[in-house]
Structures are given as structure tokens and as C-alpha cells.
Design an enzyme around this catalytic site. Structure first.
Site, PDB file in Angstrom:
ATOM      1  N   GLY A   1       0.837  -2.976  -4.503  1.00  0.00           N
ATOM      2  CA  GLY A   1       0.699  -4.388  -4.863  1.00  0.00           C
ATOM      3  C   GLY A   1      -0.224  -5.107  -3.884  1.00  0.00           C
ATOM      4  O   GLY A   1      -1.178  -5.789  -4.287  1.00  0.00           O
ATOM      5  N   SER A   2       0.024  -4.916  -2.607  1.00  0.00           N
ATOM      6  CA  SER A   2      -0.789  -5.577  -1.567  1.00  0.00           C
ATOM      7  C   SER A   2      -2.248  -5.131  -1.648  1.00  0.00           C
ATOM      8  O   SER A   2      -3.164  -5.940  -1.467  1.00  0.00           O
ATOM      9  CB  SER A   2      -0.250  -5.231  -0.178  1.00  0.00           C
ATOM     10  OG  SER A   2       1.107  -5.566  -0.101  1.00  0.00           O
TER      11      SER A   2
ATOM     12  N   ASP B   1       8.721   5.576   0.667  1.00  0.00           N
ATOM     13  CA  ASP B   1       9.010   6.476  -0.463  1.00  0.00           C
ATOM     14  C   ASP B   1       8.003   7.613  -0.639  1.00  0.00           C
ATOM     15  O   ASP B   1       8.237   8.512  -1.432  1.00  0.00           O
ATOM     16  CB  ASP B   1       9.002   5.674  -1.783  1.00  0.00           C
ATOM     17  CG  ASP B   1      10.125   4.669  -1.862  1.00  0.00           C
ATOM     18  OD1 ASP B   1      11.030   4.734  -1.029  1.00  0.00           O
ATOM     19  OD2 ASP B   1      10.090   3.827  -2.777  1.00  0.00           O
TER      20      ASP B   1
END
Ligand code: ADP
Length: 363
Positions: A106-107, A152
Site C-alpha cells: 500500500g505504501s 508476513d
């Protein structure tokens, strides 16, 4: 004379501080003016004290600390053009045209959009008389480089993301601790670990702790998993084992796409095997604590490489992420990796598991 800024965005992960430190020190070594942007994109939009010049000492004694000392946040304002306009002005006022973004997909997507919009944002700022045409000309290109911080290991294009190794250590420490008490009381422990789209933590922990059964998102179990797990745990007990460990990744499901939770697993074990079964949800413990040696070194190498990549960027070079390929820190096209990562998440959502695994490739 063009400034460089580093910020951390989205979910935190261990090793981010080591990456910040390496970016800052390599930038100073190369003679750049370097800034921290606190609280991710929110700090970029808010400006003021959130954007501070960094020096050699301001990144001392942080390499061993988990989380991110410069703060991270999710920021709605940056999703709107108006927010990005403010952010652009805050950077121009300090002469910053190089950004190292440390975050998840996202970033990195936000950073890429910002870069694409940069010249039109500057045009609007000139029109509003917020900046001068000299400033527009001088700072007409924004360079960005991404580093992936994620526990993750769910990002395509790198063998390891910053924080994964430490999270795995946290999980293994917890399972080892639980195993000794499980042994004493002949219990079955069901451990829920993170990994919504990626079973890396669950599968690695299962191997390293000799767990008896695991559930991961990429390889859903058959709808008769209840029979399979009972048979397996029973076999282990019959062979003389005094405890069982079952690992459930957050995104686990069966082949029809029904989610499988630690509660579901416990219910089956309680009802069918009458074991003393307990659940441990590791949650944010996995994000916590000091980074492992591997994550510190990975982040140091990636941070230094990020600064070098920015210094070598030309107006038409493609934005890159620094990734680990075997044992090399390499530069790979940022949007290719982001798009592949998002395609994997989409395939998982649509229950096209084989496609997801194929798309993800080696990393
Ligand atoms: P992560 O980086 O860990 O994937 P998020 O997806 O929450 O975390 O993204 C972090 C921040 O990045 C968001 O709060 C937002 O400010 C910015 N961002 C994410 N996606 C976009 C986008 N498409 N456009 C602009 N900004 C974005």
C-alpha cells in the site's frame, strides 16, 4: 544539494530502524542533506516538526530496537490529491526530492502515485503561488525507492521482507515455551500465527518446531480435514508423543473457501479426541521485540542500497524496490512487484490458489 527523506509507513516490522539508520548514514556519507518524516504519510502531509533533519548521531543506538522510532501510521489524507498537494509543498520547502519509503505494498503504491503526479502537483502549487517557478524547475523530478517492511513475507520480488525472520523467531520461541508445558500435561496446543495471504510464517514455524499439523492459505485442506487431523494427532499419541502442536495461519481455509480458525480446530479436537486442547493467539507479539541478526543485516544492506539507488537515479529511471535475490541486494522495478503482490492477493481471494502460488514464484 537535493535533500533525501526517509519514512516508515503502514504496519511496522522489526528491522525498520536498522533500515532508517543505514539510509541516513549512507546519505550523510555521500554528502546529502537527510530528513526523517515522522508518522509516515501523515507527517508528510502535516509538515512542521514531523519533518526533521537527521544527523549521524540521531540514528545511533537504534539498530537493535524493534518497531520504528520515527513512527508509522495509516493516512487517509494522502489518499486524496489535496493531501498529496500539501505533502509536495512540505517537501519542496525543504528541498527534498528523494524519498525512501519503508512499508508494504500500500505504501509503495502511494509513493508511486505521488511520483507520477509530482509535476502536476508542482504546477498546481505554482498556480496557487505557493511555490515559485524557480522552485518548480529546480525540483521538477521526484525520485522514490521502496524497502519492504512486512513480517508476513508476502511481497513478490524479494526472497525475504524486513521483519519476517524476527517474527519467525518470536513464533518459535513461543512454541518452544508452550511445548514444555504441553508435554507436562499431555496437551494439544493450537497456535494462531499471522499470514493472511502468505503461509510462510506458519510453514516455517511448523518445520522448525516439528508441529503435527498446519493450516496455510495457499494450500487449503480438504473439506474432510477434521478426519485427517484427528487421525494424525491420534497416530502421534499412539507412537508415544505426549503433546501435539497445530499451527493455523490467519488466512487458513478449506478447499471450498470456508475459513478455518483456531476455534474450529479446538472444537474438533475437544469433541472427537477429548484432548485437553488450548488455543494461543500470538497476535502482536510476532511484531514485537528486538530484530534478529538476519533482519538487522538485511535492513542495513537494503537501506544503504536504497540511498545509492536514489543517488544514481536519472529523470527517466523506473522506481525500484531493493530486494534480496539469493544473497544479493538488488534493484527491481517497484510497480512490477506491487502489481504481482496485488495479483496474488486477488487470486487468493478468488480461491485460485494454484495461480497465486505460480504468480508468487520463488519469493
Ligand atoms: P502497507 O504499506 O503496510 O500495505 P497500507 O495499505 O495501509 O499499508 O498503506 C499505508 C498508507 O499508504 C495508507 O494509509 C495511505 O496513506 C498510503 N496509501 C496506500 N495505498 C494508497 C494509494 N492507492 N494511494 C495513495 N496512498 C496510498
Amino acid at each position: 544539494d537535493k535533500g533525501l527523506a526517509v519514512f516508515t509507513s503502514g504496519g511496522d516490522s522489526q528491522g525498520m530502524n536498522a533500515a532508517v539508520r543505514a539510509c541516513v548514514r549512507m546519505a550523510i556519507y555521500l554528502g546529502c542533506k537527510v530528513y526523517f518524516i515522522r508518522e509516515g504519510y501523515q507527517g508528510m502531509v502535516d509538515g512542521g516538526d514531523c519533518i526533521q533533519e537527521a544527523n549521524w548521531a540521531s540514528v545511533s543506538s537504534i539498530i537493535h530496537r524493534g518497531g520504528t522510532i520515527i513512527g508509522s501510521a495509516r493516512c487517509q489524507d494522502f489518499r486524496e490529491r489535496q493531501g498529496r498537494l500539501k505533502a509536495a509543498n512540505n517537501l519542496i520547502q525543504r528541498g527534498i526530492t528523494n524519498l525512501v519509503v519503508i512499508g508494504g505494498d500500500g505504501s509503495l503504491t502511494g509513493a508511486n502515485l505521488f511520483r507520477q503526479e509530482w509535476s502536476s502537483l508542482l504546477e498546481e502549487l505554482v498556480k496557487n503561488k505557493t511555490i515559485t517557478t524557480e522552485q518548480q524547475e529546480k525540483f521538477n523530478v521526484l525520485h522514490i525507492v521502496g524497502l519492504v517492511g512486512s513480517i508476513d513475507n508476502d511481497f513478490c520480488g524479494t526472497d525475504m521482507t524486513i521483519g519476517t525472520d524476527t517474527a519467525l523467531h518470536r513464533i518459535i520461541e513461543a512454541i518452544d515455551a508452550i511445548s514444555s508445558t504441553a508435554y507436562s500435561h499431555q496437551r494439544t496446543f493450537i497456535m494462531e500465527v499471522m499470514g493472511r495471504h502468505c503461509g510462510y510464517l506458519a510453514i516455517s514455524a511448523a518445520i522448525a518446531t516439528e508441529a503435527d499439523f498446519m493450516f496455510i492459505p495457499e494450500e487449503p485442506v480438504s473439506v474432510t480435514w477434521q478426519d485427517e487431523i484427528c487421525l494424525k494427532l491420534q497416530q502421534e499419541r499412539s507412537a508415544g508423543q505426549r503433546l501435539n502442536i497445530v499451527i493455523v495461519a490467519e488466512g487458513a481455509m478449506d478447499r471450498e473457501g470456508h475459513p478455518i480458525t483456531a476455534e474450529d480446530v479446538k472444537k474438533v479436537i475437544d469433541e472427537r479426541l477429548k484432548h485437553d486442547a488450548r488455543i494461543t493467539v500470538l497476535g502482536h507479539v510476532q511484531r514485537g521485540g528486538n530484530p534478529s541478526a538476519f533482519d538487522r543485516i538485511l535492513a542495513c544492506r537494503m537501506g544503504a542500497e536504497a540511498t545509492l539507488a536514489l543517488m544514481e537515479a536519472t529523470p527517466d529511471s523506473v522506481p525500484v524496490v531493493i530486494s534480496l535475490d539469493g544473497n544479493q541486494a538488488v534493484r527491481v522495478p517497484l510497480m512490477e512487484c506491487v502489481e504481482r503482490t496485488q495479483a496474488v492477493a486477488k487470486a487468493m481471494k478468488e480461491k485460485r490458489w494454484a495461480d497465486a502460488v505460480k504468480l508468487r514464484g520463488r519469493s
